[in-house]
Scaffold this active site. Structure first.
Site, PDB file in Angstrom:
ATOM      1  CG  ASP A  47      -1.823   1.238   1.247  1.00 48.77           C
ATOM      2  OD1 ASP A  47      -2.951   1.110   0.720  1.00 48.77           O
ATOM      3  OD2 ASP A  47      -1.409   2.305   1.739  1.00 48.77           O
ATOM      4  CE1 TYR A  52       0.690   7.976   2.215  1.00 47.83           C
ATOM      5  CE2 TYR A  52       1.156   5.685   1.753  1.00 47.83           C
ATOM      6  CZ  TYR A  52       0.328   6.649   2.283  1.00 47.83           C
ATOM      7  OH  TYR A  52      -0.845   6.275   2.885  1.00 47.83           O
ATOM      8  CE  LYS A  77      -3.632   4.773   0.486  1.00 46.80           C
ATOM      9  NZ  LYS A  77      -2.207   4.617   0.833  1.00 46.80           N
ATOM     10  CG  HIS A 110      -4.429   9.782  -0.144  1.00 47.97           C
ATOM     11  ND1 HIS A 110      -3.066   9.726  -0.359  1.00 47.97           N
ATOM     12  CD2 HIS A 110      -4.587   9.537   1.185  1.00 47.97           C
ATOM     13  CE1 HIS A 110      -2.454   9.441   0.770  1.00 47.97           C
ATOM     14  NE2 HIS A 110      -3.347   9.334   1.727  1.00 47.97           N
ATOM     15  CG  LEU A 189       0.351  -1.980  14.322  1.00 44.69           C
ATOM     16  CD1 LEU A 189       1.827  -2.286  14.038  1.00 44.69           C
ATOM     17  CD2 LEU A 189      -0.272  -3.102  15.168  1.00 44.69           C
ATOM     18  CB  ILE A 229      -1.931  -1.962   5.007  1.00 44.76           C
ATOM     19  CG1 ILE A 229      -2.864  -0.789   5.404  1.00 44.76           C
ATOM     20  CG2 ILE A 229      -2.514  -2.751   3.840  1.00 44.76           C
ATOM     21  CD1 ILE A 229      -2.976   0.296   4.349  1.00 44.76           C
ATOM     22  CE  LYS A 231       7.480   2.633   8.505  1.00 41.90           C
ATOM     23  NZ  LYS A 231       8.224   3.106   9.704  1.00 41.90           N
ATOM     24  CB  SER A 232       7.563  -2.638  10.670  1.00 41.82           C
ATOM     25  OG  SER A 232       8.773  -2.572  11.405  1.00 41.82           O
ATOM     26  NE  ARG A 237       9.412  -2.966  16.273  1.00 44.82           N
ATOM     27  CZ  ARG A 237       9.524  -1.709  16.683  1.00 44.82           C
ATOM     28  NH1 ARG A 237       9.250  -0.716  15.853  1.00 44.82           N
ATOM     29  NH2 ARG A 237       9.914  -1.444  17.905  1.00 44.82           N
ATOM     30  CG  ASN A 241       3.735  -6.155  12.366  1.00 44.85           C
ATOM     31  OD1 ASN A 241       3.734  -6.442  13.570  1.00 44.85           O
ATOM     32  ND2 ASN A 241       4.173  -4.994  11.912  1.00 44.85           N
TER      33      ASN A 241
HETATM   34  P1  NDP Z   1       0.904   1.718  11.792  1.00 43.49           P
HETATM   35  O1  NDP Z   1      -0.297   1.675  12.655  1.00 43.49           O
HETATM   36  O2  NDP Z   1       1.138   0.631  10.811  1.00 43.49           O
HETATM   37  O3  NDP Z   1       2.134   1.862  12.776  1.00 43.49           O
HETATM   38  C1  NDP Z   1       3.442   1.992  12.297  1.00 43.49           C
HETATM   39  C2  NDP Z   1       4.330   2.284  13.507  1.00 43.49           C
HETATM   40  O4  NDP Z   1       4.340   1.151  14.382  1.00 43.49           O
HETATM   41  C3  NDP Z   1       5.759   2.549  13.111  1.00 43.49           C
HETATM   42  O5  NDP Z   1       6.259   3.525  14.008  1.00 43.49           O
HETATM   43  C4  NDP Z   1       6.446   1.203  13.345  1.00 43.49           C
HETATM   44  O6  NDP Z   1       7.805   1.430  13.689  1.00 43.49           O
HETATM   45  C5  NDP Z   1       5.677   0.651  14.534  1.00 43.49           C
HETATM   46  N1  NDP Z   1       5.575  -0.812  14.496  1.00 43.49           N
HETATM   47  C6  NDP Z   1       5.224  -1.609  13.454  1.00 43.49           C
HETATM   48  N2  NDP Z   1       5.174  -2.895  13.813  1.00 43.49           N
HETATM   49  C7  NDP Z   1       5.504  -2.939  15.125  1.00 43.49           C
HETATM   50  C8  NDP Z   1       5.633  -4.000  16.057  1.00 43.49           C
HETATM   51  N3  NDP Z   1       5.392  -5.261  15.688  1.00 43.49           N
HETATM   52  N4  NDP Z   1       5.996  -3.687  17.317  1.00 43.49           N
HETATM   53  C9  NDP Z   1       6.231  -2.398  17.681  1.00 43.49           C
HETATM   54  N5  NDP Z   1       6.133  -1.362  16.835  1.00 43.49           N
HETATM   55  C10 NDP Z   1       5.763  -1.630  15.580  1.00 43.49           C
HETATM   56  O7  NDP Z   1       0.881   3.164  11.048  1.00 43.49           O
HETATM   57  P2  NDP Z   1       0.869   3.669   9.556  1.00 43.49           P
HETATM   58  O8  NDP Z   1       0.505   5.101   9.609  1.00 43.49           O
HETATM   59  O9  NDP Z   1       2.127   3.331   8.867  1.00 43.49           O
HETATM   60  O10 NDP Z   1      -0.334   2.887   8.881  1.00 43.49           O
HETATM   61  C11 NDP Z   1      -0.168   1.735   8.090  1.00 43.49           C
HETATM   62  C12 NDP Z   1      -0.334   2.059   6.622  1.00 43.49           C
HETATM   63  O11 NDP Z   1      -1.614   2.630   6.362  1.00 43.49           O
HETATM   64  C13 NDP Z   1       0.615   3.163   6.115  1.00 43.49           C
HETATM   65  O12 NDP Z   1       1.947   2.729   6.015  1.00 43.49           O
HETATM   66  C14 NDP Z   1      -0.049   3.541   4.834  1.00 43.49           C
HETATM   67  O13 NDP Z   1       0.216   2.583   3.814  1.00 43.49           O
HETATM   68  C15 NDP Z   1      -1.514   3.530   5.259  1.00 43.49           C
HETATM   69  N6  NDP Z   1      -1.977   4.870   5.684  1.00 43.49           N
HETATM   70  C16 NDP Z   1      -2.969   5.461   4.939  1.00 43.49           C
HETATM   71  C17 NDP Z   1      -3.452   6.701   5.274  1.00 43.49           C
HETATM   72  C18 NDP Z   1      -4.521   7.303   4.446  1.00 43.49           C
HETATM   73  O14 NDP Z   1      -4.809   8.491   4.602  1.00 43.49           O
HETATM   74  N7  NDP Z   1      -5.127   6.549   3.548  1.00 43.49           N
HETATM   75  C19 NDP Z   1      -2.931   7.454   6.425  1.00 43.49           C
HETATM   76  C20 NDP Z   1      -1.909   6.754   7.166  1.00 43.49           C
HETATM   77  C21 NDP Z   1      -1.485   5.510   6.803  1.00 43.49           C
HETATM   78  P3  NDP Z   1       9.049   0.763  12.853  1.00 43.49           P
HETATM   79  O15 NDP Z   1       8.858   1.111  11.411  1.00 43.49           O
HETATM   80  O16 NDP Z   1      10.244   1.376  13.472  1.00 43.49           O
HETATM   81  O17 NDP Z   1       8.935  -0.726  13.118  1.00 43.49           O
END
Ligand code: NDP
Length: 286
Positions: A47, A52, A77, A110, A189, A229, A231-232, A237, A241
């Protein structure tokens, strides 16, 4: 061996993996490495978004992976500045070009701002031509979703909205179900905000299942039939996930998580006039 990820059938028959990999806030110069690691971990659903500014790196990782195109599910998007019937198709072409693809699996509006009705007409054409196998929206509250559905021919296949234990979207999900729109969670998350990873209820459930808090939260969303979806940027991680298909939460455990709902966004209120005005000014090199 990565776990086999189930799919859900969208309202037009397209199969979508219920668990994918998000790349929001992955910098352009890290995207190729991060997505290469995610594909190696077993993710097949990615995604991204024009906004981005990392589609090129995502595309490079797809190309070098050697994974057959029909085994991948790729979403991107359309950003607000490109909204409109005459501009959306060109923005789609630019995204495809950066991704190095000849079609998308899912193309999303978006944000529900600007001329998204015009965008939707252009996206309906892309969908009919098969260049976007499915089309959908993001950040649509139920009122705007119903408005879009009732005044166009194609119903969005997906609505991607902020959804996590602190903002659960139960009423929104009911409307999506009634209208045949698949609910997809962004920020599953909670973007790590509000001490989600150390919340006592979530840590208690994690301990009970020998899983992490992230795994419990993703499992809870999947059991609500919501696509996730996470992200890490870290390979360990990424694998963690993905590893959420071999356990399940009981109805009582589901209810314990349900009790954490605050009913409010922890990230961005899409109905706040100041936020709407701000987003309308944000432009990217799309
Ligand atoms: P998430 O809820 O996926 O959280 C990501 C955060 O959690 C990062 O800081 C990551 O750190 C941390 N993390 C991930 N896995 C773990 C784990 N197992 N344990 C501890 N910490 C963890 O947030 P996102 O905002 O990234 O949302 C996911 C996706 O949704 C986005 O990447 C994007 O594709 C989409 N999105 C869409 C939006 C929209 O407007 N349509 C807006 C926002 C997001 P680290 O990377 O250091 O592991």
């Amino acid at each position: 061996m990565s776990p086999r990820i189930p799919t859900v059938t969208l309202n037009n028959g397209v199969q979508m993996p219920v668990l994918g990999f998000g790349v929001y806030q992955v910098p352009a110069d890290e995207a190729e490495r991060v997505v290469t690691d995610a594909l190696a971990a077993g993710y097949r659903h990615l995604d991204t978004a024009a906004a981005y500014e990392n589609e090129t790196g995502v595309g490079r990782a797809i190309a070098t992976s050697g994974i057959p195109r029909d085994e991948l599910f790729i979403t991107t998007k359309l950003w607000i500045q490109d909204a409109g019937e005459s501009t959306a198709a060109a923005a789609f072409d630019r995204s495809l070009d950066r991704l190095g693809l000849d079609h998308l699996d899912l193309y999303l509006v978006h944000q529900p701002y600007g001329d998204y009705h015009g965008s939707w007409r252009a996206m309906e054409a892309l969908n009919r031509e098969g260049r976007a196998r499915a089309i959908g929206v993001s950040n649509f509250h139920p009122d705007r979703l119903v408005d879009l559905i009732d005044h166009h021919e194609i119903t969005p296949a997906v609505n991607q909205v902020e959804t996590h234990p602190f903002f659960q979207r139960g009423a929104d999900q009911a409307v999506m179900r009634e209208r045949g729109v698949q609910h997809e969670s962004w920020g599953p998350l909670g973007q790590g905000r509000d001490d989600l990873f150390t919340h006592p209820v979530l840590t208690d459930l994690a301990t009970a299942h020998g899983k992490s808090v992230a795994q419990v939260v993703l499992r809870w969303l999947l059991q609500r039939e919501i696509v996730v979806i996470p992200k890490s940027s870290r390979p360990e991680r990424m694998a963690e996930n993905l590893d959420v298909v071999d356990f399940s939460l009981t109805p009582e455990e589901m209810t314990r998580v349900s009790a954490l709902d605050t009913g409010a966004s922890t990230a961005f209120d899409h109905r706040d006039p100041a936020s709407v005005a701000f987003l309308g000014t944000v432009r990217f090199d799309t």
